[in-house]
Design a protein around this motif. Structure first.
Motif, mmCIF file in Angstrom:
data_model
loop_
_atom_site.group_PDB
_atom_site.id
_atom_site.type_symbol
_atom_site.label_atom_id
_atom_site.label_comp_id
_atom_site.label_asym_id
_atom_site.label_seq_id
_atom_site.Cartn_x
_atom_site.Cartn_y
_atom_site.Cartn_z
ATOM 1 N N SER A 162 2.657 6.352 -3.091
ATOM 2 C CA SER A 162 2.864 6.551 -1.653
ATOM 3 C C SER A 162 3.705 7.790 -1.385
ATOM 4 O O SER A 162 3.450 8.533 -0.436
ATOM 5 C CB SER A 162 3.548 5.331 -1.043
ATOM 6 O OG SER A 162 2.704 4.219 -1.101
ATOM 7 N N GLU A 178 -1.050 9.315 6.079
ATOM 8 C CA GLU A 178 -1.433 8.423 4.981
ATOM 9 C C GLU A 178 -1.024 6.998 5.315
ATOM 10 O O GLU A 178 0.002 6.753 5.908
ATOM 11 C CB GLU A 178 -0.791 8.854 3.657
ATOM 12 C CG GLU A 178 0.729 8.858 3.643
ATOM 13 C CD GLU A 178 1.346 7.548 3.188
ATOM 14 O OE1 GLU A 178 0.667 6.722 2.559
ATOM 15 O OE2 GLU A 178 2.514 7.341 3.470
ATOM 16 N N THR A 179 -1.889 6.083 4.947
ATOM 17 C CA THR A 179 -1.580 4.668 5.114
ATOM 18 C C THR A 179 -2.060 3.918 3.875
ATOM 19 O O THR A 179 -3.029 4.314 3.238
ATOM 20 C CB THR A 179 -2.274 4.063 6.348
ATOM 21 O OG1 THR A 179 -3.679 4.232 6.217
ATOM 22 C CG2 THR A 179 -1.802 4.712 7.633
ATOM 23 N N VAL A 180 -1.340 2.865 3.547
ATOM 24 C CA VAL A 180 -1.730 2.006 2.437
ATOM 25 C C VAL A 180 -1.925 0.619 3.015
ATOM 26 O O VAL A 180 -1.000 0.036 3.572
ATOM 27 C CB VAL A 180 -0.662 1.986 1.330
ATOM 28 C CG1 VAL A 180 -1.044 1.035 0.211
ATOM 29 C CG2 VAL A 180 -0.429 3.379 0.785
ATOM 30 N N SER A 181 -3.135 0.093 2.909
ATOM 31 C CA SER A 181 -3.401 -1.221 3.468
ATOM 32 C C SER A 181 -2.772 -2.299 2.578
ATOM 33 O O SER A 181 -2.550 -2.103 1.380
ATOM 34 C CB SER A 181 -4.900 -1.457 3.605
ATOM 35 O OG SER A 181 -5.489 -1.576 2.333
ATOM 36 N N LEU A 182 -2.499 -3.434 3.169
ATOM 37 C CA LEU A 182 -1.883 -4.534 2.442
ATOM 38 C C LEU A 182 -2.805 -5.032 1.325
ATOM 39 O O LEU A 182 -2.346 -5.351 0.230
ATOM 40 C CB LEU A 182 -1.548 -5.678 3.404
ATOM 41 C CG LEU A 182 -0.865 -6.886 2.787
ATOM 42 C CD1 LEU A 182 0.470 -6.496 2.172
ATOM 43 C CD2 LEU A 182 -0.680 -7.971 3.831
ATOM 44 N N GLY A 183 -4.093 -5.065 1.576
ATOM 45 C CA GLY A 183 -5.044 -5.507 0.559
ATOM 46 C C GLY A 183 -5.046 -4.615 -0.670
ATOM 47 O O GLY A 183 -5.095 -5.096 -1.802
ATOM 48 N N VAL A 184 -4.993 -3.311 -0.456
ATOM 49 C CA VAL A 184 -4.962 -2.363 -1.568
ATOM 50 C C VAL A 184 -3.656 -2.515 -2.346
ATOM 51 O O VAL A 184 -3.645 -2.510 -3.583
ATOM 52 C CB VAL A 184 -5.136 -0.913 -1.064
ATOM 53 C CG1 VAL A 184 -4.859 0.097 -2.161
ATOM 54 C CG2 VAL A 184 -6.522 -0.713 -0.489
#
Length: 67
Positions: A16, A30-36
């Motif tokens: 990240s 940038e975003t990081v999904s919870l599922g990933v």
């Protein structure tokens, strides 16, 4: 198990940080999904736990004989 989950969290944090730095330089969000994130941590835990489970079932003297 704690070490493998901690490793997954550290790797996720570093990824990240790198993606965020590059994204800021290129004016991208940038975003990081919870599922990933959960998949990454689960994969990291699996990679560490499965071989450790297999090794725990071996006789120590027999396992070290081939080392």
């Amino acid at each position: 198990m704690v070490l493998t989950i901690l490793d997954g969290l550290i790797g996720l944090g570093l990824a990240s940080l790198v993606v965020g730095t590059i994204g800021n330089a290129m004016d991208l969000k940038e975003t990081v999904s919870l599922g990933v994130a959960m998949g990454r941590i689960g994969f990291s835990a699996g990679v560490g736990i499965l071989p450790a489970n297999k090794a725990s079932k071996l006789d120590p003297f027999e396992a070290l004989k081939y080392d």
